[in-house]
Design a protein around this motif. Structure first.
Motif, PDB file in Angstrom:
ATOM      1  N   LEU A  90      -6.260 -15.461  21.814  1.00 57.51           N
ATOM      2  CA  LEU A  90      -6.453 -15.402  23.258  1.00 57.51           C
ATOM      3  C   LEU A  90      -6.325 -16.785  23.881  1.00 57.51           C
ATOM      4  O   LEU A  90      -5.817 -16.951  24.986  1.00 57.51           O
ATOM      5  CB  LEU A  90      -7.817 -14.799  23.578  1.00 57.51           C
ATOM      6  CG  LEU A  90      -8.021 -13.348  23.145  1.00 57.51           C
ATOM      7  CD1 LEU A  90      -9.452 -12.908  23.422  1.00 57.51           C
ATOM      8  CD2 LEU A  90      -7.041 -12.429  23.844  1.00 57.51           C
ATOM      9  N   ARG A  91      -6.772 -17.784  23.160  1.00 64.57           N
ATOM     10  CA  ARG A  91      -6.736 -19.150  23.673  1.00 64.57           C
ATOM     11  C   ARG A  91      -5.297 -19.631  23.901  1.00 64.57           C
ATOM     12  O   ARG A  91      -5.031 -20.379  24.843  1.00 64.57           O
ATOM     13  CB  ARG A  91      -7.468 -20.087  22.709  1.00 64.57           C
ATOM     14  CG  ARG A  91      -7.698 -21.474  23.261  1.00 64.57           C
ATOM     15  CD  ARG A  91      -8.491 -22.355  22.310  1.00 64.57           C
ATOM     16  NE  ARG A  91      -8.852 -23.588  22.971  1.00 64.57           N
ATOM     17  CZ  ARG A  91      -8.027 -24.624  23.107  1.00 64.57           C
ATOM     18  NH1 ARG A  91      -6.809 -24.555  22.629  1.00 64.57           N
ATOM     19  NH2 ARG A  91      -8.425 -25.717  23.752  1.00 64.57           N
ATOM     20  N   GLY A  93      -2.760 -17.779  24.653  1.00 63.35           N
ATOM     21  CA  GLY A  93      -2.067 -17.012  25.674  1.00 63.35           C
ATOM     22  C   GLY A  93      -1.644 -15.615  25.279  1.00 63.35           C
ATOM     23  O   GLY A  93      -0.891 -14.964  26.014  1.00 63.35           O
ATOM     24  N   LEU A 193      -2.207 -20.973  33.621  1.00 62.81           N
ATOM     25  CA  LEU A 193      -2.653 -20.003  32.631  1.00 62.81           C
ATOM     26  C   LEU A 193      -1.963 -18.659  32.846  1.00 62.81           C
ATOM     27  O   LEU A 193      -1.521 -18.351  33.946  1.00 62.81           O
ATOM     28  CB  LEU A 193      -4.175 -19.834  32.714  1.00 62.81           C
ATOM     29  CG  LEU A 193      -4.991 -21.114  32.512  1.00 62.81           C
ATOM     30  CD1 LEU A 193      -6.471 -20.834  32.693  1.00 62.81           C
ATOM     31  CD2 LEU A 193      -4.721 -21.726  31.134  1.00 62.81           C
ATOM     32  N   ARG A 194      -1.902 -17.852  31.783  1.00 63.54           N
ATOM     33  CA  ARG A 194      -1.164 -16.600  31.830  1.00 63.54           C
ATOM     34  C   ARG A 194      -1.955 -15.454  32.453  1.00 63.54           C
ATOM     35  O   ARG A 194      -1.402 -14.618  33.163  1.00 63.54           O
ATOM     36  CB  ARG A 194      -0.740 -16.194  30.410  1.00 63.54           C
ATOM     37  CG  ARG A 194       0.220 -17.150  29.760  1.00 63.54           C
ATOM     38  CD  ARG A 194       0.420 -16.804  28.299  1.00 63.54           C
ATOM     39  NE  ARG A 194       1.014 -15.485  28.120  1.00 63.54           N
ATOM     40  CZ  ARG A 194       2.319 -15.227  28.139  1.00 63.54           C
ATOM     41  NH1 ARG A 194       3.174 -16.223  28.324  1.00 63.54           N
ATOM     42  NH2 ARG A 194       2.787 -14.014  27.970  1.00 63.54           N
ATOM     43  N   THR A 197      -7.970 -13.525  30.899  1.00 64.68           N
ATOM     44  CA  THR A 197      -8.587 -13.728  29.592  1.00 64.68           C
ATOM     45  C   THR A 197      -8.463 -15.181  29.161  1.00 64.68           C
ATOM     46  O   THR A 197      -9.416 -15.784  28.673  1.00 64.68           O
ATOM     47  CB  THR A 197      -7.951 -12.803  28.542  1.00 64.68           C
ATOM     48  OG1 THR A 197      -8.097 -11.444  28.957  1.00 64.68           O
ATOM     49  CG2 THR A 197      -8.617 -12.980  27.193  1.00 64.68           C
ATOM     50  N   GLN A 198      -7.286 -15.751  29.352  1.00 68.43           N
ATOM     51  CA  GLN A 198      -7.110 -17.167  29.023  1.00 68.43           C
ATOM     52  C   GLN A 198      -7.979 -18.038  29.921  1.00 68.43           C
ATOM     53  O   GLN A 198      -8.526 -19.047  29.475  1.00 68.43           O
ATOM     54  CB  GLN A 198      -5.626 -17.550  29.166  1.00 68.43           C
ATOM     55  CG  GLN A 198      -5.245 -18.766  28.325  1.00 68.43           C
ATOM     56  CD  GLN A 198      -3.767 -19.082  28.390  1.00 68.43           C
ATOM     57  OE1 GLN A 198      -3.054 -18.629  29.286  1.00 68.43           O
ATOM     58  NE2 GLN A 198      -3.301 -19.884  27.457  1.00 68.43           N
ATOM     59  N   ARG A 202     -10.938 -20.815  28.750  1.00 71.21           N
ATOM     60  CA  ARG A 202     -11.041 -22.203  29.223  1.00 71.21           C
ATOM     61  C   ARG A 202     -12.397 -22.469  29.886  1.00 71.21           C
ATOM     62  O   ARG A 202     -12.995 -23.532  29.717  1.00 71.21           O
ATOM     63  CB  ARG A 202      -9.914 -22.510  30.206  1.00 71.21           C
ATOM     64  CG  ARG A 202      -8.520 -22.483  29.610  1.00 71.21           C
ATOM     65  CD  ARG A 202      -8.331 -23.594  28.584  1.00 71.21           C
ATOM     66  NE  ARG A 202      -6.938 -23.698  28.195  1.00 71.21           N
ATOM     67  CZ  ARG A 202      -6.368 -23.042  27.187  1.00 71.21           C
ATOM     68  NH1 ARG A 202      -7.127 -22.216  26.466  1.00 71.21           N
ATOM     69  NH2 ARG A 202      -5.094 -23.174  26.906  1.00 71.21           N
TER      70      ARG A 202
END
Length: 213
Positions: A90-91, A93, A193-194, A197-198, A202
């Motif tokens: 997830l981090r 992307g 960010l995408r 969730t990303q 963060r």
């Protein structure tokens, strides 16, 4: 596209996906290196990627793919429930994850969800996952430093990290759902960010939920 080192899993996923008239399988891969080259050649909309594969892990393959092709959406498929591999996925992307034993309708719904540009994780799962693993890291406030976000955008970021939907954010801040959605979209653009969730990853890593700031 389906990437898994098990031919039986690939065949099962292929049969399932192609049972839905909206979808077609454009390629398969039996290892991580083949996954990268096949995605670059075939340009699929969505990739079902096993985490553990020979030659290159699914995680490393996903990282290379997302660096090369920002428009591709990746769903990690795993036999592990909420493990640290999922957090790292997830981090970087990845758009979500599924367990290999997930019901057929859940898999098809997940593919459709990420194809529409949404992350495929329920808010309560996202929140639990972030809380479990981000506390092990030293806070890194750099993505939110230097006034890149307004105070209101910071507030929305914390609510996203808490797992609130756009409707719940709207209710919390006494704004319309469309306004909440606009805030989230603007934050994603500002931070590069995408998806939300990303953003939640963060925010947890920056310690925003620990400090309340």
């Amino acid at each position: 596209m389906i990437a898994d080192d098990s031919s039986g899993v690939r065949r099962a996923f292929t049969d399932l996906v192609q049972s839905d008239s909206r979808m077609a399988v454009v390629g398969e891969a039996a290892n991580g290196r083949e996954a990268v080259s096949t995605v670059i050649a075939k340009r699929p909309d969505v990739v079902l990627m096993d985490i553990e594969m020979p030659l290159m892990s699914g995680l490393d393959a996903a990282r290379e793919i997302l660096e090369a092709l920002d428009q591709v959406r990746i769903i990690m498929v795993t036999t592990f429930d909420l493990d640290e591999y999922v957090y790292e996925a997830l981090r970087i992307g990845v758009s979500g994850f599924l367990l290999k034993n997930a019901p057929a309708d859940e898999l098809l719904r997940g593919i459709a969800t990420v194809h529409q540009g949404n992350a495929m994780l329920a808010p309560e799962i996202t929140s639990r996952l972030m809380a479990r693993f981000s506390v092990r890291r030293q806070p890194d406030p750099s993505p939110f430093a230097n006034g890149v976000l307004t105070p209101r955008e910071h507030e929305v970021t914390v609510l996203v990290a808490r797992g609130l939907s756009n409707a719940e954010i709207a209710a919390e801040l006494y704004v319309s759902r469309e306004t909440a959605k606009t805030y989230v979209s603007r934050i994603l653009v500002k931070l590069g960010l995408r998806d939300r969730t990303q953003l939640a990853v963060r925010a947890h890593e920056a310690g925003l939920l620990r400090t309340g700031r």
